[in-house]
Scaffold this active site. Structure first.
Site, PDB file in Angstrom:
ATOM      1  CD  GLU A 117      -3.051   0.786   0.132  1.00  0.00           C
ATOM      2  OE1 GLU A 117      -3.011   1.530  -0.862  1.00  0.00           O
ATOM      3  OE2 GLU A 117      -3.867  -0.128   0.277  1.00  0.00           O
ATOM      4  CB  VAL A 120       0.684   3.603  -5.368  1.00  0.00           C
ATOM      5  CG1 VAL A 120      -0.021   4.565  -6.324  1.00  0.00           C
ATOM      6  CG2 VAL A 120       1.482   2.578  -6.152  1.00  0.00           C
ATOM      7  CB  ILE A 124      -4.485   7.708  -1.162  1.00  0.00           C
ATOM      8  CG1 ILE A 124      -4.301   9.206  -0.972  1.00  0.00           C
ATOM      9  CG2 ILE A 124      -5.818   7.404  -1.832  1.00  0.00           C
ATOM     10  CD1 ILE A 124      -4.191   9.968  -2.284  1.00  0.00           C
ATOM     11  N   GLY A 175      11.143  20.658   2.380  1.00  0.00           N
ATOM     12  CA  GLY A 175      11.267  19.212   2.575  1.00  0.00           C
ATOM     13  C   GLY A 175      10.333  18.397   1.693  1.00  0.00           C
ATOM     14  CG  ASP A 189       7.856   9.089  -7.743  1.00  0.00           C
ATOM     15  OD1 ASP A 189       8.447   8.322  -6.954  1.00  0.00           O
ATOM     16  OD2 ASP A 189       6.716   9.543  -7.523  1.00  0.00           O
ATOM     17  CE  LYS A 193       4.848   7.459  -6.011  1.00  0.00           C
ATOM     18  NZ  LYS A 193       4.940   8.869  -5.648  1.00  0.00           N
TER      19      LYS A 193
END
Ligand SMILES: NC(=O)c1ccc[n+]([C@@H]2O[C@H](COP(=O)([O-])OP(=O)(O)OC[C@H]3O[C@@H](n4cnc5c(N)ncnc54)[C@H](OP(=O)(O)O)[C@@H]3O)[C@@H](O)[C@H]2O)c1
Length: 410
Positions: A117, A120, A124, A175, A189, A193
């Site tokens: 989980e 991705v 959520i 950050g 990235d 996902k």
């Protein structure tokens, strides 16, 4: 673990941003987890680059949590753990998007759970929703803002009129961006996902190298300014959609109309919209990343793995991966301010069957800007029109184009 032993031993690989947050979270929730599962979880050992032995930690663990990242040795450790009969939990999108089938196949063969989980969209729970809640629905499309760094940058560019470089520096200061932000800003990235989401939503093998992606490095502040006049919001959108007997999986910046459920998602947040005839459309949003947030998703997976039965997604079909799909576009042209230019551009577009939906025109000394949105058209046809327009004498800079998601949501 024996039946009289109520402990559940968790071996942790990696003790960085997420791993250290997980190591802190686990003992804090141990008592509550024991109430839910009847078993008391405890850390059996930690392996880092410089400390700990994988073999020893594996030997004394019931489940392995992998938070190292990258492909090797994470892949080797997960395969060995599963072959030794251990459930595994990971947040490693790089690994799953490249070697997912091998890992899922091993989990099925060994009858152990592989949960991910945290890989991705941060906290959520989209993996669970696709694998469990929507298992009975035929998904038609998944749209996602699955990279918080780029969403923060685009939000700041639109809100403050910053350049991409200024907004990236701000993201690093806050950050929200790594020292090396390349994989985030160039779309890689998000592509990893989306490969994972597409795999689950459509039950078909999807590898990272089949996902086309574009980043946000070339977005200019005035693209956002003009788009604002046209009522549009710019987001880095990942899409996985069924088209006939094929599947398109892609990541690119796209303009959204205000009614789109993803249009209001701002700052470092993520959101995913799933569309299916049975459910119409659902959207979930939340923090996209961060150590404690991801560790919480990882702990949720550990608790699920403590409660059987196992679930590993089979592939039920092989869909062709498509690359040339229909999209509306925003087009930004810097042209000579002289009579007939708009007509010339319009003629090129018409000759490629590209039709214009709206135009904003501005004079700037001896130059002018033409900013328009065109109706949905096959990408290859639009790109051919752009190539021709780019060669016109009246052009003062290369054309800039960004996709527009056309759907209106009520
Ligand atoms: N950070 C986030 O917000 C976030 C969000 C979602 C998913 N994730 C995923 O979570 C995973 C971990 O990310 P992170 O940000 O926590 O990474 P990180 O801060 O770089 O930590 C990585 C950890 O792995 C260890 N490690 C590296 N190479 C190793 C090796 N060869 N053998 C054993 N240990 C090794 C490092 O050891 P040393 O301490 O000795 O260097 C470090 O403890 C990644 O897959 C990432 O994509 C992260």
């Amino acid at each position: 673990m024996t039946s009289s032993d109520r402990r559940f031993r968790v071996g942790l690989l990696g003790h960085g941003t997420v791993g250290s947050a997980f190591a802190e979270l686990l003992p804090r929730h141990a008592e509550r987890i024991e109430l839910i599962t009847g078993l008391r979880p405890e850390l059996a050992g930690v392996v880092t680059r410089s400390d700990g032995s994988f073999e020893e930690v594996l030997e004394r663990s019931d489940l392995i949590v992998e938070l190292i990242g990258g492909v090797e040795p994470a892949r080797d450790y997960l395969l060995r753990a599963m072959r030794a009969g251990r459930h595994v939990v990971t947040a490693n999108k790089q690994l799953l998007s490249r070697h997912g089938e091998e890992l899922w196949e091993t989990a099925r063969a060994e009858a152990v759970q592989l949960r991910f989980e945290g890989a991705v969209a941060g906290v959520i729970p989209i993996i669970r929703v696709l694998q469990e809640s929507l298992a009975g629905a035929t998904v038609e499309r998944v749209h996602g803002i699955v990279n918080g760094t780029t969403n923060f940058i685009l939000t700041e560019m639109a809100r403050m009129g910053m350049t991409f470089e200024q907004a990236l520096a701000e993201a690093q200061r806050m950050g929200y961006a790594e020292a090396d932000p390349a994989e985030d800003v160039d779309g890689r990235d998000a592509a990893a996902k989306m490969a994972i989401l597409a795999r689950l939503a459509f039950d078909t093998p999807v590898r990272l190298d089949q996902v086309r992606y574009e980043g946000i490095e070339h977005v200019q502040p005035d693209d956002l300014e003009y788009a604002h006049e046209l009522g549009l919001e710019l987001k880095l959108i990942g899409t996985a959609e069924r088209i006939g007997d094929g599947l398109s999986v892609r990541v690119h910046p796209a303009f959204l109309y205000p009614g789109h459920p993803l249009a209001t998602v701002s700052g470092p947040f993520n959101a995913v919209t799933v569309e299916s005839e049975a459910i119409t459309e659902i959207t979930m949003s939340g923090p996209g990343a961060g150590g404690p947030q991801t560790a919480s998703a990882v702990l949720g997976d550990v608790i699920s793995a403590m409660i059987p039965p196992a679930s590993t997604p089979p592939t039920s079909q092989v869909l062709e991966i498509l690359h040339d799909v229909v999209s509306a576009f925003y087009l930004h042209l810097e042209v000579a301010d002289q009579p007939g230019v708009l007509a010339q551009v319009a003629q090129v577009l018409a000759s490629h069957q590209v039709s214009v939906k709206s135009v904003v025109q501005r004079g700037l000394g001896d130059q002018a800007r033409l900013v328009m949105v065109v109706h949905p058209v096959l990408e290859s046809r639009f790109q051919a029109a752009i190539a021709t327009i780019g060669g016109l004498d009246v052009l003062r800079a290369p054309p800039r184009a960004i996709r527009v998601l056309e759907e209106e949501f009520g």
